[in-house]
Write an enzyme that holds these catalytic residues in place. Structure first.
Site, PDB file in Angstrom:
ATOM      1  CG  ASP A  18      -1.444   1.393   1.492  1.00  0.00           C
ATOM      2  OD1 ASP A  18      -2.486   1.608   0.500  1.00  0.00           O
ATOM      3  OD2 ASP A  18      -1.411   1.784   2.764  1.00  0.00           O
ATOM      4  CG  ASP A  20      -1.430   7.762   0.320  1.00  0.00           C
ATOM      5  OD1 ASP A  20      -0.623   8.822   0.267  1.00  0.00           O
ATOM      6  OD2 ASP A  20      -2.091   7.392  -0.823  1.00  0.00           O
TER       7      ASP A  20
END
Length: 278
Positions: A18, A20
């Site tokens: 991922d 952020d």
């Protein structure tokens, strides 16, 4: 300083990360430690796959900085799969016109909220005005914004990967509580960020995108490690052989994973790669 003669864990052949709150620090930058760990993993033959809710425009600069040529990116929470050597589309999912009409009817120009249609090349925004959350998001993700009406957007006939409600956190909390049960009748929903509440095609999520890619690459879940920090990472946590949450993730998210690494501010991605892959 870790030795250059790191031995590869032959079990892990793909690492999905991922962005952020995970790969990026709070300033939306890559740490040198994360870049170095990813470089070493790629040298060892491990696929590094960015798996994010961001659109392509918000991924490109980081993929370039990481030199992720000839690999894969899962964007918009599983709606798009790209090959990074030429950013060609290998798979895509989009909301039907009926689903868009359903989402727009529930939106109903709610004050303080924009409804944003994410397409491959730009974002189209519905609402009374452009609110700060949408402007901030576009700046973070290098997105082009077009303020439009639903009727004008339909005339463009562009596939929509995700329809995202955006507003300040308290406004979004109230809207999600009111709308989720009705929205979920025709779309998949996820609260990916405090200011973003998403409507996706039914069955689409990061886990589904990762599963499809793994099948194409002939990899089993046991050969995959995933890292994340949010609710939109839960399905890929459940799919992968090794799941790792960031220290900055919520307790609910951590409960879905096998391990917890350092925070995104402390190069937790690098730590997990060294511990479980190299």
């Amino acid at each position: 300083m870790l030795s250059e003669n790191l031995s590869l864990n032959p079990k892990i052949k793909l690492v999905a990360i991922d962005m952020d709150g995970t790969l990026l620090d709070d300033a939306k930058q890559l740490t040198e430690e994360n870049k170095e760990a990813i470089r070493k993993a790629r040298q060892a033959g491990v696929h590094i796959v960015i798996c994010t809710g961001r659109p392509k425009s918000g991924i490109l600069p980081y993929a370039k900085e990481l030199c992720l040529e000839d690999d894969y990116v899962i964007a918009n929470n599983g709606s798009w799969l790209f090959k990074t050597n030429d950013w060609s589309t290998l798979a895509s999912h989009s909301l039907s016109r009926e689903a868009l009409q359903h989402v727009v009817a529930i939106f109903d120009d709610t004050p303080g909220i924009n409804l944003v249609f994410f397409t491959q090349e730009a974002n189209y925004v519905l609402g009374r005005e452009l609110y700060p959350a949408v402007i901030r998001d576009a700046e973070i993700e290098n997105s082009k914004l077009y303020h439009t009406t639903f009727e004008a957007f339909l005339d463009l006939d562009i596939p929509v990967a995700a329809a995202v409600f955006m507003g300040e956190e308290s406004v979004m909390d109230a809207f999600e509580a009111r709308a989720d049960a009705i929205l979920s009748e025709k779309v998949a929903t996820v609260r990916s960020l405090d200011y973003a509440y998403e409507a996706l095609p039914v069955g689409v999520n990061k886990g589904r995108g990762l599963k499809d890619l793994a099948e194409d690459l002939k990899l089993s879940p046991e050969e995959i490690m995933v890292l994340g920090d949010g609710n939109n990472d839960l399905e890929m946590f459940d799919f992968a052989g090794i799941s790792v949450a960031m220290a900055n993730a919520s307790e609910e998210v951590k409960a879905h994973t096998d391990f917890v690494t350092n925070s995104n501010q402390e190069s937790g991605v690098a730590k997990a790669i060294y511990e479980h892959v190299l």
